[in-house]
Design an enzyme around this catalytic site. Structure first.
Site, PDB file in Angstrom:
ATOM      1  N   ASP A  14       1.766  -3.757  -8.975  1.00  0.00           N
ATOM      2  CA  ASP A  14       0.731  -3.020  -8.270  1.00  0.00           C
ATOM      3  C   ASP A  14       0.893  -3.055  -6.737  1.00  0.00           C
ATOM      4  O   ASP A  14       0.755  -2.037  -6.066  1.00  0.00           O
ATOM      5  CB  ASP A  14      -0.609  -3.669  -8.648  1.00  0.00           C
ATOM      6  CG  ASP A  14      -1.734  -2.695  -8.486  1.00  0.00           C
ATOM      7  OD1 ASP A  14      -1.604  -1.572  -9.016  1.00  0.00           O
ATOM      8  OD2 ASP A  14      -2.715  -3.043  -7.804  1.00  0.00           O
ATOM      9  N   ARG A  44      10.997  -6.219 -15.036  1.00  0.00           N
ATOM     10  CA  ARG A  44      11.350  -6.393 -16.447  1.00  0.00           C
ATOM     11  C   ARG A  44      11.588  -5.065 -17.155  1.00  0.00           C
ATOM     12  O   ARG A  44      12.257  -5.007 -18.175  1.00  0.00           O
ATOM     13  CB  ARG A  44      10.179  -7.040 -17.196  1.00  0.00           C
ATOM     14  CG  ARG A  44      10.155  -8.522 -17.124  1.00  0.00           C
ATOM     15  CD  ARG A  44       8.812  -8.972 -17.689  1.00  0.00           C
ATOM     16  NE  ARG A  44       8.574 -10.367 -17.391  1.00  0.00           N
ATOM     17  CZ  ARG A  44       8.827 -11.350 -18.250  1.00  0.00           C
ATOM     18  NH1 ARG A  44       9.290 -11.105 -19.461  1.00  0.00           N
ATOM     19  NH2 ARG A  44       8.600 -12.599 -17.915  1.00  0.00           N
ATOM     20  N   ASP A  87      14.963 -10.627 -16.091  1.00  0.00           N
ATOM     21  CA  ASP A  87      13.871 -11.554 -16.359  1.00  0.00           C
ATOM     22  C   ASP A  87      14.033 -12.676 -15.334  1.00  0.00           C
ATOM     23  O   ASP A  87      15.011 -13.432 -15.375  1.00  0.00           O
ATOM     24  CB  ASP A  87      14.041 -12.078 -17.797  1.00  0.00           C
ATOM     25  CG  ASP A  87      13.132 -13.256 -18.071  1.00  0.00           C
ATOM     26  OD1 ASP A  87      12.347 -13.623 -17.182  1.00  0.00           O
ATOM     27  OD2 ASP A  87      13.227 -13.816 -19.186  1.00  0.00           O
ATOM     28  N   ASP A 179      -0.204 -13.111   5.173  1.00  0.00           N
ATOM     29  CA  ASP A 179      -1.659 -13.080   5.087  1.00  0.00           C
ATOM     30  C   ASP A 179      -1.982 -11.706   5.658  1.00  0.00           C
ATOM     31  O   ASP A 179      -1.861 -11.495   6.871  1.00  0.00           O
ATOM     32  CB  ASP A 179      -2.280 -14.186   5.943  1.00  0.00           C
ATOM     33  CG  ASP A 179      -3.797 -14.194   5.808  1.00  0.00           C
ATOM     34  OD1 ASP A 179      -4.394 -13.115   5.987  1.00  0.00           O
ATOM     35  OD2 ASP A 179      -4.384 -15.239   5.522  1.00  0.00           O
ATOM     36  N   HIS A 180      -2.337 -10.761   4.810  1.00  0.00           N
ATOM     37  CA  HIS A 180      -2.355  -9.379   5.305  1.00  0.00           C
ATOM     38  C   HIS A 180      -3.429  -9.163   6.385  1.00  0.00           C
ATOM     39  O   HIS A 180      -3.372  -8.204   7.130  1.00  0.00           O
ATOM     40  CB  HIS A 180      -2.444  -8.366   4.158  1.00  0.00           C
ATOM     41  CG  HIS A 180      -3.813  -8.197   3.576  1.00  0.00           C
ATOM     42  ND1 HIS A 180      -4.353  -9.076   2.691  1.00  0.00           N
ATOM     43  CD2 HIS A 180      -4.751  -7.237   3.757  1.00  0.00           C
ATOM     44  CE1 HIS A 180      -5.572  -8.675   2.351  1.00  0.00           C
ATOM     45  NE2 HIS A 180      -5.834  -7.547   2.978  1.00  0.00           N
ATOM     46  N   HIS A 242      -7.617 -15.852   4.731  1.00  0.00           N
ATOM     47  CA  HIS A 242      -7.994 -14.796   5.677  1.00  0.00           C
ATOM     48  C   HIS A 242      -9.055 -15.252   6.692  1.00  0.00           C
ATOM     49  O   HIS A 242      -8.950 -14.982   7.882  1.00  0.00           O
ATOM     50  CB  HIS A 242      -8.544 -13.567   4.953  1.00  0.00           C
ATOM     51  CG  HIS A 242      -7.635 -13.037   3.880  1.00  0.00           C
ATOM     52  ND1 HIS A 242      -6.276 -13.016   3.995  1.00  0.00           N
ATOM     53  CD2 HIS A 242      -7.914 -12.497   2.664  1.00  0.00           C
ATOM     54  CE1 HIS A 242      -5.747 -12.481   2.904  1.00  0.00           C
ATOM     55  NE2 HIS A 242      -6.715 -12.164   2.081  1.00  0.00           N
ATOM     56  N   LYS A 342     -18.123 -10.689  -2.418  1.00  0.00           N
ATOM     57  CA  LYS A 342     -17.934  -9.456  -3.193  1.00  0.00           C
ATOM     58  C   LYS A 342     -19.309  -8.846  -3.465  1.00  0.00           C
ATOM     59  O   LYS A 342     -20.321  -9.535  -3.451  1.00  0.00           O
ATOM     60  CB  LYS A 342     -17.283  -9.780  -4.540  1.00  0.00           C
ATOM     61  CG  LYS A 342     -15.920 -10.463  -4.407  1.00  0.00           C
ATOM     62  CD  LYS A 342     -14.811  -9.472  -4.607  1.00  0.00           C
ATOM     63  CE  LYS A 342     -13.450 -10.119  -4.558  1.00  0.00           C
ATOM     64  NZ  LYS A 342     -12.453  -9.293  -3.888  1.00  0.00           N
TER      65      LYS A 342
HETATM   66  C1  BG6 Z   1      -7.211 -10.012  -0.912  1.00  0.00           C
HETATM   67  C2  BG6 Z   1      -8.130 -10.643  -1.920  1.00  0.00           C
HETATM   68  O1  BG6 Z   1      -6.389 -10.987  -0.314  1.00  0.00           O
HETATM   69  O2  BG6 Z   1      -7.981  -9.366   0.100  1.00  0.00           O
HETATM   70  C3  BG6 Z   1      -9.046  -9.590  -2.517  1.00  0.00           C
HETATM   71  O3  BG6 Z   1      -7.362 -11.247  -2.937  1.00  0.00           O
HETATM   72  C4  BG6 Z   1      -9.780  -8.843  -1.443  1.00  0.00           C
HETATM   73  O4  BG6 Z   1      -9.982 -10.181  -3.417  1.00  0.00           O
HETATM   74  C5  BG6 Z   1      -8.800  -8.324  -0.397  1.00  0.00           C
HETATM   75  O5  BG6 Z   1     -10.456  -7.750  -2.054  1.00  0.00           O
HETATM   76  C6  BG6 Z   1      -9.547  -7.723   0.770  1.00  0.00           C
HETATM   77  O6  BG6 Z   1      -8.651  -7.118   1.635  1.00  0.00           O
HETATM   78  P1  BG6 Z   1      -9.072  -5.927   2.582  1.00  0.00           P
HETATM   79  O7  BG6 Z   1      -7.850  -5.627   3.370  1.00  0.00           O
HETATM   80  O8  BG6 Z   1      -9.520  -4.802   1.688  1.00  0.00           O
HETATM   81  O9  BG6 Z   1     -10.216  -6.436   3.403  1.00  0.00           O
END
Ligand code: BG6
Length: 483
Positions: A14, A44, A87, A179-180, A242, A342
């Site tokens: 994904d 896979r 694999d 860490d996005h 985060h 959430k």
């Molecule tokens: C992810 C979490 O790291 O960050 C998710 O695992 C969360 O649960 C997501 O929804 C939130 O990211 P963003 O960029 O939409 O704020």
């Protein structure tokens, strides 16, 4: 930029579909990929190169904000993409993968620079890293790098074990922990905001700041991730990584010269100065919550315990709010409040800096609100400064005015684009260093232990609200409120 091979494990997953291919494609359109660049996707599924290219094209079409502008370029981009079925748990398969990589290197005259991206479930990370080692993929004449995704461990001990395993194959300088949130443009901008604006720099300390509030609220629920989320909760999923990264980026003292090592030292200094929460203080400084059924934007949603595959007796946290202090000369006595959850009323990530407010005693017959600096991180990106001003149209009463700046979303690169570009160039400034990760787990560990105790209060909140009322009390105790 060096020519290289980009080896993507989990290429049919994904994340690859939604983020990695679209980001690579956008970089390609901006001519930010090296002149000789080869992508080897592994998975896979049994796919030919052609079938995989169709898959990548579909992902770019659906998820790249730039697809329509670069429609004619997609075929050219796809020429860089190949597929290798394997694999990852079977060490025998790595010989063939090495062979496929070497073939590409020879064909395109690419030196042995290899970037391994592990977009796989956490249980495969150490297996793949050690197979990269034993299979000889990591013994290159050029450089090697490893990008990994969170979660990085489940607690302090598992994170340490994982790191130990990874460092058997890769040095710390070769590991890029994504860490996005560190890739979000406004988070990257925090440094510049304070360093390029002396007026803000002068105010960025306990003499002027009353408190700092960091919020990351989401409207989504647990989605299809029940298995992972019910074991993790907001504390592991968002807070340990985060939220603490945003805290470090906000609170760090700016180094005199901006470079990776100095920035990192400053972040680490903040983590080291974060006052540890002894168990007896966790009750008064940490609020955990769980959503119940409610309405979000007029849509009814079910409660957490009724979500598919969630244990009906689960005490997992879908919300957490924490008050922290930083024992650092800059932030003496300034509370930092962090909250994330959430199924809250809106999707919003923002940092609010509330300035001290001595004037409330001068303007006794008017409501003068404190100055606020608001950094909007997502979904809107911008900065706003709230000041007070007389309004001649309203009997010269003092009213808040806002100085706003916001970016045009469509043109702003996404977090993954910025982060991938940095990793391709070997710049790890906006990746989490092991020391930051370890210190974060150390800080969070006592809270994890207290959460295991079922007697620790779990506050319920209706979906569509900003979390349990108890999280307001954290601030009210200090004479503040969430902005
Ligand atoms: C992810 C979490 O790291 O960050 C998710 O695992 C969360 O649960 C997501 O929804 C939130 O990211 P963003 O960029 O939409 O704020």
């Amino acid at each position: 930029m060096d020519s290289m091979t980009f080896i993507l494990f989990g290429a049919t997953g994904d994340l690859a579909k939604r983020k990695i291919f679209p980001a690579l494609y956008n970089l390609f359109l901006d001519k930010k990929l090296p002149s000789s660049f080869s992508i080897v996707g592994t998975g896979r599924s049994n796919l030919s190169d052609d079938a995989f290219q169709i898959y990548v094209e579909e992902s770019v079409k659906t998820f790249s904000r730039r697809f329509s502008q670069g429609e004619s370029k997609i075929k050219e981009f796809l020429k860089t993409v190949r597929y290798h079925k394997m694999d990852v748990t079977n060490s025998d398969g790595y010989d063939q993968l090495l062979h496929a990589i070497q073939e590409g290197e020879a064909e395109l005259n690419i030196p042995e620079n290899r970037l391994f991206y592990l977009s796989v479930a956490p249980e495969f990370v150490d297996v793949i890293a050690s197979n990269i080692n034993s299979g000889g993929l990591g013994s290159t004449k050029g450089w090697k790098r490893l990008i990994i995704e969170k979660p990085f461990g489940h607690d302090l001990q598992s994170a340490q074990v994982l790191n130990q395993k990874l460092t058997e194959t890769f040095n710390e300088e070769e590991i890029y922990r994504i860490d996005h949130y560190l890739g979000k443009p406004m988070i990257q901008n925090l440094e510049a905001l304070a360093s390029a604006n002396p007026i803000l720099q002068a105010l960025w300390n306990h003499h002027y700041v009353a408190n700092v509030q960091i919020t990351a609220s989401e409207t989504v629920g647990v989605e299809e991730r029940a298995h992972y989320y019910d074991q993790s909760g907001a504390i592991r999923d968002m807070f340990q990584n985060h939220m603490l990264q945003m805290l470090m980026m906000t609170a760090m003292q700016l180094p005199k010269t901006l470079n990776i090592a100095k920035t990192r030292q400053q972040k680490i200094k903040i983590m080291k100065s974060l006052r540890p929460l002894q168990k007896e203080f966790i009750h008064s400084n940490v609020i955990r919550g769980q959503y119940e059924a409610g309405k979000i934007q007029n849509r009814s949603v079910i409660g957490y315990k009724d979500e598919p595959d969630i244990n009906a007796a689960s005490v997992n946290d879908t919300f957490i709010a924490v008050r922290v202090w930083i024992d650092h000369e800059l932030w003496k006595g300034v509370p930092f409040y962090l909250r994330t959850g959430k199924r809250m009323s809106k999707k919003c990530t923002r940092i609010v800096i509330e300035f001290k407010h001595p004037l409330k005693d001068v303007y006794t017959d008017e409501e003068v609100i404190p100055n606020l600096l608001v950094v909007e991180i997502s979904p809107n990106e911008g900065i706003s400064l709230q000041l007070n001003s007389k309004n001649p149209l309203n009997d010269n009463k003092i009213e808040p005015i806002f100085i706003n700046f916001s970016t045009n979303q469509k043109e702003v690169p996404e977090a993954y684009e910025l982060l991938l570009f940095d990793a391709l160039q070997g710049d790890s400034t906006f990746f989490a260093h092991w020391e930051e990760v370890e210190l974060s787990w150390k800080w969070v560990q006592p809270i994890l232990e207290v959460f295991n105790d079922e007697r620790f209060p779990l506050h319920f909140y209706p979906a569509g609200t900003m979390g349990p009322a108890a999280s307001n009390h954290l601030l009210e105790d200090d004479g503040f409120k969430w902005w």
